[in-house]
Design an enzyme around this catalytic site. Structure first.
Site, PDB file in Angstrom:
ATOM      1  N   GLU A   1       6.058  13.438   0.800  1.00 16.37           N
ATOM      2  CA  GLU A   1       7.120  13.023  -0.130  1.00 16.37           C
ATOM      3  C   GLU A   1       7.158  14.085  -1.212  1.00 16.37           C
ATOM      4  O   GLU A   1       6.266  14.156  -2.057  1.00 16.37           O
ATOM      5  CB  GLU A   1       6.793  11.651  -0.735  1.00 16.37           C
ATOM      6  CG  GLU A   1       6.774  10.515   0.275  1.00 16.37           C
ATOM      7  CD  GLU A   1       8.158  10.108   0.760  1.00 16.37           C
ATOM      8  OE1 GLU A   1       9.159  10.614   0.217  1.00 16.37           O
ATOM      9  OE2 GLU A   1       8.230   9.291   1.687  1.00 16.37           O
TER      10      GLU A   1
ATOM     11  N   CYS B   1      10.601  11.737  -8.968  1.00 16.50           N
ATOM     12  CA  CYS B   1      11.122  12.622  -7.922  1.00 16.50           C
ATOM     13  C   CYS B   1      12.592  12.364  -7.660  1.00 16.50           C
ATOM     14  O   CYS B   1      13.370  13.294  -7.473  1.00 16.50           O
ATOM     15  CB  CYS B   1      10.304  12.441  -6.649  1.00 16.50           C
ATOM     16  SG  CYS B   1      10.122  10.735  -6.146  1.00 16.50           S
TER      17      CYS B   1
HETATM   18  P1  NDP Z   1       1.600  19.227  -6.994  1.00 16.07           P
HETATM   19  O1  NDP Z   1       2.171  19.563  -5.673  1.00 16.07           O
HETATM   20  O2  NDP Z   1       1.225  20.285  -7.915  1.00 16.07           O
HETATM   21  O3  NDP Z   1       0.300  18.329  -6.814  1.00 16.07           O
HETATM   22  C1  NDP Z   1       0.274  17.151  -6.048  1.00 16.07           C
HETATM   23  C2  NDP Z   1      -1.145  16.856  -5.609  1.00 16.07           C
HETATM   24  O4  NDP Z   1      -1.589  17.873  -4.704  1.00 16.07           O
HETATM   25  C3  NDP Z   1      -2.158  16.855  -6.750  1.00 16.07           C
HETATM   26  O5  NDP Z   1      -3.129  15.852  -6.512  1.00 16.07           O
HETATM   27  C4  NDP Z   1      -2.759  18.227  -6.634  1.00 16.07           C
HETATM   28  O6  NDP Z   1      -4.023  18.319  -7.209  1.00 16.07           O
HETATM   29  C5  NDP Z   1      -2.821  18.415  -5.140  1.00 16.07           C
HETATM   30  N1  NDP Z   1      -2.905  19.811  -4.702  1.00 16.07           N
HETATM   31  C6  NDP Z   1      -2.627  20.940  -5.388  1.00 16.07           C
HETATM   32  N2  NDP Z   1      -2.814  22.026  -4.605  1.00 16.07           N
HETATM   33  C7  NDP Z   1      -3.214  21.570  -3.400  1.00 16.07           C
HETATM   34  C8  NDP Z   1      -3.537  22.204  -2.164  1.00 16.07           C
HETATM   35  N3  NDP Z   1      -3.493  23.522  -2.003  1.00 16.07           N
HETATM   36  N4  NDP Z   1      -3.899  21.424  -1.123  1.00 16.07           N
HETATM   37  C9  NDP Z   1      -3.923  20.069  -1.233  1.00 16.07           C
HETATM   38  N5  NDP Z   1      -3.627  19.424  -2.384  1.00 16.07           N
HETATM   39  C10 NDP Z   1      -3.269  20.162  -3.452  1.00 16.07           C
HETATM   40  O7  NDP Z   1       2.667  18.234  -7.646  1.00 16.07           O
HETATM   41  P2  NDP Z   1       2.615  17.589  -9.093  1.00 16.07           P
HETATM   42  O8  NDP Z   1       1.364  16.803  -9.267  1.00 16.07           O
HETATM   43  O9  NDP Z   1       2.962  18.648 -10.070  1.00 16.07           O
HETATM   44  O10 NDP Z   1       3.796  16.508  -9.014  1.00 16.07           O
HETATM   45  C11 NDP Z   1       5.125  16.803  -9.314  1.00 16.07           C
HETATM   46  C12 NDP Z   1       5.928  17.002  -8.044  1.00 16.07           C
HETATM   47  O11 NDP Z   1       5.805  15.868  -7.202  1.00 16.07           O
HETATM   48  C13 NDP Z   1       7.406  17.122  -8.298  1.00 16.07           C
HETATM   49  O12 NDP Z   1       7.937  18.165  -7.530  1.00 16.07           O
HETATM   50  C14 NDP Z   1       7.975  15.807  -7.826  1.00 16.07           C
HETATM   51  O13 NDP Z   1       9.311  15.844  -7.441  1.00 16.07           O
HETATM   52  C15 NDP Z   1       7.080  15.460  -6.714  1.00 16.07           C
HETATM   53  N6  NDP Z   1       7.106  14.028  -6.471  1.00 16.07           N
HETATM   54  C16 NDP Z   1       7.692  13.571  -5.329  1.00 16.07           C
HETATM   55  C17 NDP Z   1       7.813  12.212  -5.092  1.00 16.07           C
HETATM   56  C18 NDP Z   1       8.420  11.699  -3.819  1.00 16.07           C
HETATM   57  O14 NDP Z   1       8.159  10.553  -3.458  1.00 16.07           O
HETATM   58  N7  NDP Z   1       9.221  12.460  -3.092  1.00 16.07           N
HETATM   59  C19 NDP Z   1       7.333  11.239  -6.060  1.00 16.07           C
HETATM   60  C20 NDP Z   1       6.733  11.827  -7.232  1.00 16.07           C
HETATM   61  C21 NDP Z   1       6.627  13.173  -7.408  1.00 16.07           C
HETATM   62  P3  NDP Z   1      -4.149  18.815  -8.710  1.00 16.07           P
HETATM   63  O15 NDP Z   1      -3.238  17.989  -9.528  1.00 16.07           O
HETATM   64  O16 NDP Z   1      -5.538  18.556  -9.017  1.00 16.07           O
HETATM   65  O17 NDP Z   1      -3.757  20.263  -8.665  1.00 16.07           O
END
Ligand code: NDP
Length: 478
Positions: A244, A278
């Site tokens: 997502e 999102c």
């Molecule tokens: P990120 O993609 O930066 O992070 C999401 C999660 O992935 C965090 O737990 C992060 O850890 C982890 N992560 C980071 N790098 C890696 C990697 N290489 N491998 C595996 N996991 C990793 O997103 P954000 O947290 O900044 O969230 C915002 C984004 O999420 C926006 O683009 C938003 O649109 C989207 N979103 C989508 C939704 C949907 O349902 N479609 C709902 C809500 C948000 P850490 O934080 O520790 O880096």
């Protein structure tokens, strides 16, 4: 930083586990450290994965028991709403009332998945054979979640994955791990050992989870960039993925709307949770003749919104969740102004120790501005004009994002015809951002792979299994 900052623990194999090293969790309203959380090591992650694997053998067997335990989770969450809501607001920034409401919704979500009937499809039932299609759990699901709505995101995978018969290892965002760790402590009393494990750490821990040999399913919510990495890391092992990802939802306003009514209805679809949703409205297309009155009306609403610490009762919008996002929104708004957008409301960061930004309406925006082409995920909304419907449909679709889009008109039939041409997982008429628990929520194009909610989530955490029982007797002479 005070000595009284609480150290939280991870839930691993039924135990609350601390660690050798910790990370700080910052309150975005004050800039102060509010919690410290363990940095999960590779060894600790291994223990969590092995615990989930062991627990799976028994957990997958008895669906009635799983339903009972989900109901107990709902009760445990209901009893902890105030405590959890406070932690979530302290680390994420959202107004406390919104936090309370979200957690009540998550408690209801546990009950909803307990009540859900998962169909068994009978394909053939005669003298020759009984052939049925059942849903078989994937096994261990590794879940990696973002910082915008921590508890809603966590329960959104825990409830359906557990009901499906999977066991879970979950990592919240490093920006907002506290409420999810507290959730682990609460659910530890009602969920059997190893069935749910919650670890904290940075994106590196997330990548260890995806590459780990044990999980068979990955449930990821986050940005497109990270989602693509996750998809690539999961591919060599053919793990199932539910992704997502981000959105850049267009709202197309037709020429027959009342500007004031439209502004009232559309405003909160863009600004709720300070735009950190999102499927929020992220760009608004209006007919040229309606641009000025719609902008004026939106600006009036934006200027009246009470921005503040989510712990204060009068607050309608909290801060951005973290310094990274705060700097990003500041940069996007500054670039838009440099590129010719007119500030109709807001436009500035609010001078304080927190990450506050004024609710901002940017008039006369156009493609080529980063705030139009990229996902802002913040309290700043660009307004663009269009001349013809064909043109605006093409412009709404001219993006790799495809999460949602909406059309606004006093003629819902006409709006629905436009909505039918939008390339997105969700197409709304006269509303935006809404989800129904039984309707699939997912993204087209780069906004995701797979869908969730109700049976769609159950499908995401299961594979179909065909069961075939021959009715020819095995006795001699039959
Ligand atoms: P990120 O993609 O930066 O992070 C999401 C999660 O992935 C965090 O737990 C992060 O850890 C982890 N992560 C980071 N790098 C890696 C990697 N290489 N491998 C595996 N996991 C990793 O997103 P954000 O947290 O900044 O969230 C915002 C984004 O999420 C926006 O683009 C938003 O649109 C989207 N979103 C989508 C939704 C949907 O349902 N479609 C709902 C809500 C948000 P850490 O934080 O520790 O880096």
């Amino acid at each position: 930083v005070t000595e009284s900052v609480e150290n939280l623990s991870m839930l691993i194999d039924g135990a609350m586990v601390s660690s050798d090293t910790f990370s700080d969790v910052i309150n975005p309203a004050t800039g102060e450290v509010v919690y410290r959380v363990p940095d999960c090591s590779r060894e600790e992650l291994d223990v969590a994965m092995n615990a989930a694997q062991r627990a799976y053998r028994e957990w997958r067997v008895d669906d009635d028991r799983r339903r009972e335990i989900l109901r107990a989770c709902a009760k445990a969450l209901e009893n902890s709403v105030d405590e959890l809501a406070r932690v979530q607001t302290l680390e994420q920034g959202m107004p406390l009332a919104a936090s309370v409401q979200g957690i009540q919704g998550s408690a209801a979500n546990f009950d909803r998945y307990a009540d859900l009937e998962i169909p068994v499809v009978t394909v053939k039932d005669d003298d020759e054979a009984l052939i049925q299609v059942v849903r078989r759990p994937l096994g261990v699901v590794a879940a990696i979640k973002p910082w915008n709505v921590p508890i809603g995101q966590a329960v959104g995978v825990i409830a359906p994955a557990l009901r499906a018969g999977c066991t879970v290892v979950l990592k919240p965002s490093e920006y907002t791990p506290a409420a999810t760790l507290v959730l682990g402590e609460i659910l530890r009393d009602v969920i059997p050992t190893g069935v749910l494990n919650i670890v904290s750490g940075s994106g590196e821990v997330g990548s260890w989870m995806v590459e780990h040999p044990i999980p068979r399913g990955i449930s990821f919510t986050g940005s497109v960039a990270t989602g693509k990495k996750v998809n690539a890391m999961a591919a060599p092992d053919l793990k199932r993925v539910l992704l997502e990802l981000g959105g850049n939802d267009a709202a197309i306003v037709l020429d027959d709307v009342d500007p004031d009514v439209l502004a009232e209805r559309i405003f909160w679809t863009a600004f709720r949770n300070s735009g950190q949703i999102c499927m929020a409205t992220k760009r608004v297309y209006v007919p040229e003749a309606l641009h000025d009155p719609i902008v004026a009306s939106l600006a009036r609403i934006a200027s009246a919104v009470k921005v503040g610490d989510g712990m204060e009762e009068s607050t309608e919008l909290g801060p951005l969740c973290n310094s990274m996002q705060y700097e990003r929104v500041k940069g996007l708004v500054a670039d838009a102004i440099k590129d010719g957008a007119t500030v109709a409301a807001g436009g500035n960061a609010i001078d304080s120790s927190g990450y506050f930004f004024e609710p901002t309406i940017l008039a006369n925006a156009h493609e080529g501005m980063r705030i139009v082409d990229e996902e802002q995920f913040g309290p700043a909304l660009p307004i663009l004009t269009y001349k013809t419907l064909d043109e605006v449909i093409d412009r709404a679709n001219a993006t790799n994002f495809g999460l949602g889009a909406s059309v606004w008109s006093s003629d819902t039939g006409r709006a629905a015809e436009v909505a039918a041409l939008l390339e997105s997982g969700n197409a709304w008429v006269n509303t935006h951002s809404q989800q129904h628990p039984n309707a699939p929520f997912g993204g087209a194009k780069w906004s995701g792979v797979g869908s969730q909610n109700g049976l769609y989530s159950i499908f995401a955490y299961t594979d179909p299994q065909t069961t075939w029982t021959s009715r020819r007797a095995l006795t001699a002479g039959a």
